[in-house]
Write a protein that holds these residues in place. Structure first.
Motif, PDB file in Angstrom:
ATOM      1  N   LEU A   1       0.828  -1.208   0.000  1.00 40.63           N
ATOM      2  CA  LEU A   1       0.000   0.000   0.000  1.00 40.63           C
ATOM      3  C   LEU A   1       0.862   1.259   0.000  1.00 40.63           C
ATOM      4  CD1 LEU A   1      -2.780  -1.002   2.584  1.00 40.63           C
ATOM      5  CD2 LEU A   1      -3.043  -0.747   0.108  1.00 40.63           C
ATOM      6  N   ALA A   2       1.971   1.241   0.761  1.00 40.89           N
ATOM      7  CA  ALA A   2       2.862   2.405   0.810  1.00 40.89           C
ATOM      8  C   ALA A   2       3.522   2.642  -0.539  1.00 40.89           C
ATOM      9  CB  ALA A   2       3.920   2.192   1.881  1.00 40.89           C
ATOM     10  N   LEU A   3       3.885   1.558  -1.273  1.00 44.31           N
ATOM     11  CA  LEU A   3       4.512   1.744  -2.573  1.00 44.31           C
ATOM     12  C   LEU A   3       3.518   2.221  -3.621  1.00 44.31           C
ATOM     13  CD1 LEU A   3       6.830  -1.420  -2.602  1.00 44.31           C
ATOM     14  CD2 LEU A   3       7.445   0.953  -2.052  1.00 44.31           C
ATOM     15  N   GLU A   4       2.258   1.886  -3.435  1.00 38.91           N
ATOM     16  CA  GLU A   4       1.242   2.321  -4.396  1.00 38.91           C
ATOM     17  C   GLU A   4       0.873   3.798  -4.219  1.00 38.91           C
ATOM     18  OE1 GLU A   4      -2.054  -0.231  -3.894  1.00 38.91           O
ATOM     19  OE2 GLU A   4      -1.023  -2.032  -4.646  1.00 38.91           O
ATOM     20  N   SER A   5       0.822   4.272  -2.950  1.00 37.91           N
ATOM     21  CA  SER A   5       0.402   5.661  -2.716  1.00 37.91           C
ATOM     22  C   SER A   5       1.066   6.192  -1.445  1.00 37.91           C
ATOM     23  CB  SER A   5      -1.125   5.734  -2.553  1.00 37.91           C
ATOM     24  OG  SER A   5      -1.527   7.031  -2.181  1.00 37.91           O
ATOM     25  N   ALA A   6       1.449   7.473  -1.514  1.00 42.31           N
ATOM     26  CA  ALA A   6       2.085   8.088  -0.341  1.00 42.31           C
ATOM     27  C   ALA A   6       1.077   8.375   0.760  1.00 42.31           C
ATOM     28  CB  ALA A   6       2.789   9.391  -0.742  1.00 42.31           C
ATOM     29  N   GLU A   7      -0.204   8.448   0.416  1.00 38.03           N
ATOM     30  CA  GLU A   7      -1.245   8.743   1.408  1.00 38.03           C
ATOM     31  C   GLU A   7      -1.835   7.445   1.915  1.00 38.03           C
ATOM     32  OE1 GLU A   7      -5.455  11.221   1.897  1.00 38.03           O
ATOM     33  OE2 GLU A   7      -4.362  11.200  -0.017  1.00 38.03           O
ATOM     34  N   PRO A   8      -1.782   7.232   3.220  1.00 38.45           N
ATOM     35  CA  PRO A   8      -2.351   5.988   3.759  1.00 38.45           C
ATOM     36  C   PRO A   8      -3.862   5.950   3.547  1.00 38.45           C
ATOM     37  CG  PRO A   8      -0.898   7.059   5.355  1.00 38.45           C
ATOM     38  CD  PRO A   8      -1.143   8.036   4.252  1.00 38.45           C
ATOM     39  N   PRO A   9      -4.416   4.788   3.283  1.00 42.42           N
ATOM     40  CA  PRO A   9      -5.874   4.688   3.158  1.00 42.42           C
ATOM     41  C   PRO A   9      -6.540   4.917   4.510  1.00 42.42           C
ATOM     42  CG  PRO A   9      -4.893   2.507   3.176  1.00 42.42           C
ATOM     43  CD  PRO A   9      -3.739   3.492   3.128  1.00 42.42           C
ATOM     44  N   PRO A  10      -7.773   5.442   4.506  1.00 38.15           N
ATOM     45  CA  PRO A  10      -8.469   5.658   5.790  1.00 38.15           C
ATOM     46  C   PRO A  10      -8.722   4.353   6.506  1.00 38.15           C
ATOM     47  CG  PRO A  10      -9.982   5.919   3.941  1.00 38.15           C
ATOM     48  CD  PRO A  10      -8.612   5.778   3.341  1.00 38.15           C
ATOM     49  N   ARG A  11      -8.640   4.441   7.820  1.00 39.58           N
ATOM     50  CA  ARG A  11      -8.887   3.242   8.614  1.00 39.58           C
ATOM     51  C   ARG A  11     -10.365   2.903   8.577  1.00 39.58           C
ATOM     52  NH1 ARG A  11      -4.756   1.704  11.989  1.00 39.58           N
ATOM     53  NH2 ARG A  11      -3.049   3.213  12.265  1.00 39.58           N
ATOM     54  N   LYS A  12     -10.677   1.674   8.553  1.00 37.30           N
ATOM     55  CA  LYS A  12     -12.056   1.218   8.591  1.00 37.30           C
ATOM     56  C   LYS A  12     -12.537   1.206  10.028  1.00 37.30           C
ATOM     57  CE  LYS A  12     -11.816  -1.717   4.483  1.00 37.30           C
ATOM     58  NZ  LYS A  12     -12.028  -3.087   3.935  1.00 37.30           N
ATOM     59  N   ARG A  13     -13.633   1.933  10.219  1.00 34.25           N
ATOM     60  CA  ARG A  13     -14.201   1.959  11.564  1.00 34.25           C
ATOM     61  C   ARG A  13     -15.001   0.692  11.793  1.00 34.25           C
ATOM     62  NH1 ARG A  13     -14.131   6.711  14.272  1.00 34.25           N
ATOM     63  NH2 ARG A  13     -13.399   8.562  13.109  1.00 34.25           N
ATOM     64  N   PRO A  14     -14.692  -0.022  12.812  1.00 36.29           N
ATOM     65  CA  PRO A  14     -15.446  -1.262  13.056  1.00 36.29           C
ATOM     66  C   PRO A  14     -16.871  -0.940  13.486  1.00 36.29           C
ATOM     67  CG  PRO A  14     -13.978  -0.786  14.888  1.00 36.29           C
ATOM     68  CD  PRO A  14     -13.646   0.208  13.812  1.00 36.29           C
ATOM     69  N   VAL A  15     -17.792  -1.704  12.977  1.00 36.89           N
ATOM     70  CA  VAL A  15     -19.186  -1.559  13.348  1.00 36.89           C
ATOM     71  C   VAL A  15     -19.401  -2.285  14.668  1.00 36.89           C
ATOM     72  CG1 VAL A  15     -21.565  -1.989  12.683  1.00 36.89           C
ATOM     73  CG2 VAL A  15     -19.848  -1.442  10.923  1.00 36.89           C
ATOM     74  N   ARG A  16     -19.715  -1.455  15.662  1.00 40.92           N
ATOM     75  CA  ARG A  16     -19.873  -2.033  16.990  1.00 40.92           C
ATOM     76  C   ARG A  16     -21.209  -2.761  17.082  1.00 40.92           C
ATOM     77  NH1 ARG A  16     -18.698   2.100  21.664  1.00 40.92           N
ATOM     78  NH2 ARG A  16     -19.031   0.122  22.781  1.00 40.92           N
ATOM     79  N   ALA A  17     -21.156  -3.926  17.561  1.00 38.90           N
ATOM     80  CA  ALA A  17     -22.376  -4.724  17.713  1.00 38.90           C
ATOM     81  C   ALA A  17     -23.128  -4.257  18.956  1.00 38.90           C
ATOM     82  CB  ALA A  17     -22.036  -6.206  17.827  1.00 38.90           C
ATOM     83  N   SER A  18     -24.439  -4.305  18.884  1.00 35.34           N
ATOM     84  CA  SER A  18     -25.297  -3.946  20.016  1.00 35.34           C
ATOM     85  C   SER A  18     -26.232  -5.112  20.287  1.00 35.34           C
ATOM     86  CB  SER A  18     -26.090  -2.666  19.709  1.00 35.34           C
ATOM     87  OG  SER A  18     -25.218  -1.600  19.395  1.00 35.34           O
ATOM     88  N   PRO A  19     -25.694  -6.147  20.914  1.00 26.98           N
ATOM     89  CA  PRO A  19     -26.521  -7.360  21.096  1.00 26.98           C
ATOM     90  C   PRO A  19     -27.780  -7.092  21.915  1.00 26.98           C
ATOM     91  CG  PRO A  19     -24.514  -7.462  22.403  1.00 26.98           C
ATOM     92  CD  PRO A  19     -24.360  -6.297  21.501  1.00 26.98           C
ATOM     93  N   ARG A  20     -27.738  -6.157  22.838  1.00 26.45           N
ATOM     94  CA  ARG A  20     -28.929  -5.894  23.649  1.00 26.45           C
ATOM     95  C   ARG A  20     -29.947  -5.030  22.910  1.00 26.45           C
ATOM     96  NH1 ARG A  20     -26.491  -4.750  29.751  1.00 26.45           N
ATOM     97  NH2 ARG A  20     -25.527  -6.832  30.019  1.00 26.45           N
ATOM     98  N   LEU A  21     -29.457  -4.151  21.999  1.00 25.56           N
ATOM     99  CA  LEU A  21     -30.371  -3.262  21.281  1.00 25.56           C
ATOM    100  C   LEU A  21     -30.920  -3.903  20.014  1.00 25.56           C
ATOM    101  CD1 LEU A  21     -31.554  -0.364  21.184  1.00 25.56           C
ATOM    102  CD2 LEU A  21     -29.569   0.276  19.785  1.00 25.56           C
ATOM    103  N   ASP A  22     -30.168  -4.810  19.398  1.00 26.48           N
ATOM    104  CA  ASP A  22     -30.580  -5.354  18.104  1.00 26.48           C
ATOM    105  C   ASP A  22     -32.008  -5.903  18.101  1.00 26.48           C
ATOM    106  OD1 ASP A  22     -28.216  -4.665  16.933  1.00 26.48           O
ATOM    107  OD2 ASP A  22     -27.257  -6.638  17.213  1.00 26.48           O
ATOM    108  N   PRO A  23     -32.473  -6.602  19.134  1.00 23.42           N
ATOM    109  CA  PRO A  23     -33.848  -7.131  19.074  1.00 23.42           C
ATOM    110  C   PRO A  23     -34.919  -6.031  19.041  1.00 23.42           C
ATOM    111  CG  PRO A  23     -32.558  -8.274  20.750  1.00 23.42           C
ATOM    112  CD  PRO A  23     -31.765  -7.088  20.337  1.00 23.42           C
ATOM    113  N   PHE A  24     -34.559  -4.812  19.402  1.00 22.16           N
ATOM    114  CA  PHE A  24     -35.564  -3.756  19.511  1.00 22.16           C
ATOM    115  C   PHE A  24     -35.424  -2.666  18.445  1.00 22.16           C
ATOM    116  CE2 PHE A  24     -34.476  -5.323  23.770  1.00 22.16           C
ATOM    117  CZ  PHE A  24     -35.694  -5.863  24.145  1.00 22.16           C
ATOM    118  N   LYS A  25     -34.513  -2.857  17.498  1.00 26.86           N
ATOM    119  CA  LYS A  25     -34.311  -1.821  16.491  1.00 26.86           C
ATOM    120  C   LYS A  25     -35.542  -1.610  15.615  1.00 26.86           C
ATOM    121  CE  LYS A  25     -29.259  -1.948  16.184  1.00 26.86           C
ATOM    122  NZ  LYS A  25     -28.075  -2.197  15.336  1.00 26.86           N
ATOM    123  N   ASP A  26     -36.203  -2.708  15.248  1.00 22.16           N
ATOM    124  CA  ASP A  26     -37.413  -2.564  14.425  1.00 22.16           C
ATOM    125  C   ASP A  26     -38.513  -1.831  15.191  1.00 22.16           C
ATOM    126  OD1 ASP A  26     -36.169  -3.841  12.356  1.00 22.16           O
ATOM    127  OD2 ASP A  26     -36.998  -5.830  12.844  1.00 22.16           O
TER     128      ASP A  26
END
Length: 566
Positions: free
Chosen positions: A38-63
């Motif tokens: 990646l460094a040899l391809e471009s001098a600018e580092p790619p943006p970091r991927k923000r991990p999607v935080r899981a919400s196991p307690r909220l997921d059943p109630f999102k709908d």
């Protein structure tokens, strides 16, 4: 290792200088070979991927939450779900356990905007505006609490804010009625030295707007007095949209009210009157001109110096902002204005008077003459009584003075001083209660033509020789006024009598300025006569008039002879 940008720069430099393999570069810099590629391809580092935080307690109630937010699309603005209400419903209706408020709040913040967009609801967007110097201003009222004479009182702060410079004028009044609304404009225009040439922005205050005409446009039915005021000063009014939708249209003054209240009126100011507070505010406003508003290159004072010369000039005549009333004077010589009683001169009992009800004072007129000026009372009940208004009545009813409200308020205000108390006590001791009080009343009447300092000096001079009559006080008070005026004129280089012309000033010896007839009657007549200055005037003569008698007799004889001949 530093930042990713530095890491990528080091990898690219080693690859450029030494031409080493990707494996060697990964080993040397302690990274994976993917990072090297990646460094040899471009001098600018790619943006970091923000991990999607899981919400196991909220997921059943999102709908369920999404359903609540969709129901808000047709609900009134003030009855839409908040994050707090959604969490409460999840617990009550769906037995949700272990959910935190922050988890629900963060989800609602994101999903509400998405659902509003999906449902076709208009998304509010704000566009930055440019304000030409001297063109626009904004006006609003804000509530403030003030400790007046130890009493916590709710008051209202009028604010006029110039949109270009951010210069603001603040005045605190006991009311936000139309008279305060107009008074605030008058004082603000005079403070900034002119009037905005384009328009002034308002919300739909009842002081200006009688009726909001709903429909396209911003049509308003304005009150007649407000139209007259605008016509007198020559400016146009711009009315914001009703309700919360129009708050952003005059966000400058909204922010100015809050900033001034937080920075100058916190903690609550403690004053003896609102006049004192407004004097402090003038000082704070001058100091605030050195402040720089966020986003402005210059200070408030620098921008206002440019803006001041571009304002429309003030009219020649000052508009009377007072509300005109015509109450009738009752038997207590008082009028009732907004449930508060104010005294007027007793000769007006039974008559109707013209009252100008202003933001901070009540002015009473008899025809065109001002007969009373009272500070306006913020409370809904009370009495404001001036002792001077009852002096003619007290001449005939002296027994009413000791327990009167007028006397109590005069003492509280410091108008009835210890000198008056001493004279009254001495006068009653010598002349009796009734006649002694009448002498006091005559002394109080002197305040209408002489200053309080002159009358007090007259009282002190009279008491020093035991003379407790109003005539002696009057003579000494006028002498004090003349001497004080002559001394002031001499100090100022003016004409008239000077202090050096007075005998006491030439000789340097104290002068007996008061003659007590009581004391002279009790002393030896010979010593009294001996103490009088010599009389060098010539003895009066009527000889000059005696010369006219022969001429008058001769003229009468000639007239009789002519009558007999004819």
């Amino acid at each position: 290792m530093g930042s990713r940008v530095e890491l990528f720069a080091a990898i690219r430099r080693d690859a450029r200088v030494e031409e080493v393999s990707i494996r060697e570069l990964a080993r040397r810099h302690g990274v994976h070979r993917r990072t090297v590629r990646l460094a040899l391809e471009s001098a600018e580092p790619p943006p970091r991927k923000r991990p999607v935080r899981a919400s196991p307690r909220l997921d059943p109630f999102k709908d369920v939450i999404d359903g609540m937010l969709r129901s808000d699309l047709d609900a009134p603005r003030k009855q839409r779900h908040t994050a707090t209400r959604i969490l409460a419903r999840l617990v009550e209706e769906h037995d949700a356990c272990g959910l935190s408020y922050s988890t629900v709040r963060d989800y609602v913040r994101v999903r509400r905007a998405q659902i509003d967009l999906e449902g076709g609801r208009r998304v509010e967007a704000f566009i930055a505006q440019e304000h030409a110097p001297g063109a626009e201003a904004e006006v609003d009222f804000g509530e403030v609490w003030v400790v007046i004479d130890g009493v916590r009182t709710k008051c209202y702060m009028f604010v006029l804010w110039l949109a270009h410079s951010g210069k603001a004028i603040h005045r605190v009044y006991p009311t936000q009625a139309q008279e305060a609304f107009l008074q605030g404009h008058v004082e603000a225009f005079e403070a900034i030295g002119g009037i905005p040439v384009r328009h002034i922005k308002y919300d739909n205050l009842t002081s200006a707007v009688s009726k909001v005409i709903h429909g396209p446009g911003r049509a308003r039915q304005e009150s007649d007095r407000w139209v007259l005021f605008r016509s007198h000063y020559g400016f146009d009014a711009f009315y914001c949209q009703p309700g919360i939708e129009g708050a952003h249209e005059k966000g400058g003054v909204e922010g100015a009210v809050g900033w001034f209240r937080r920075n100058h009126l916190t903690p609550m100011p403690q004053v003896t009157s609102l006049d004192e507070l407004n004097e402090r505010i003038r000082v704070w406003e001058a100091a605030d001109e050195d402040r720089r508003i966020t986003g402005h290159a210059n200070t408030i004072g620098q921008d206002f110096a440019t803006e001041r010369d571009l304002l429309r000039p003030l009219p020649v005549e000052r508009f009377d902002p007072g509300l005109v009333l015509r109450p009738r004077v009752d038997r207590s010589s008082m009028i009732t204005v907004r449930m508060v009683k104010y005294s007027v001169p007793a000769h007006l009992i039974g008559h109707r008077v013209r009252v100008s009800l202003r933001a901070s004072e009540v002015v009473v007129f008899e025809d065109r003459a001002v007969v009373a000026v009272h500070p306006r009372v913020a409370a809904r009940t009370g009495h404001v009584v001036v002792l001077d208004h009852y002096l003619e009545v007290l001449r005939h009813k002296p027994g009413a003075l000791p327990g009167s409200t007028a006397l109590a308020q005069a003492r509280a205000a410091g108008v009835f001083t210890s000198a008056h108390e001493a004279f009254w006590a001495a006068s009653r001791k010598v002349n009796g209660d009734a006649d002694g009080t009448r002498e006091l009343v005559e002394v109080l009447l002197l305040h209408r033509s002489l200053t309080a300092a002159d009358v007090t000096a007259g009282i002190s001079a009279a008491l020093s020789v035991g003379a407790v009559t109003a005539d002696v006080v009057a003579v000494e008070a006028r002498r004090h006024a003349t001497t004080t005026g002559a001394t002031a004129a001499a100090a100022g280089g003016g004409g008239g009598a000077t202090g050096g012309r007075h005998p006491a000033a030439r000789t340097g010896t104290p002068e007996q300025r008061v003659v007590s007839l009581t004391q002279r009657r009790l002393t030896d007549p010979a010593s009294v006569i001996a103490g009088l200055p010599p009389d060098t005037r010539p003895i009066p003569s009527v000889a000059a008039y005696d010369e006219l008698l022969p001429r008058r007799a001769a003229r009468t004889t000639d007239t009789a002879q002519e009558a007999s001949t004819s």
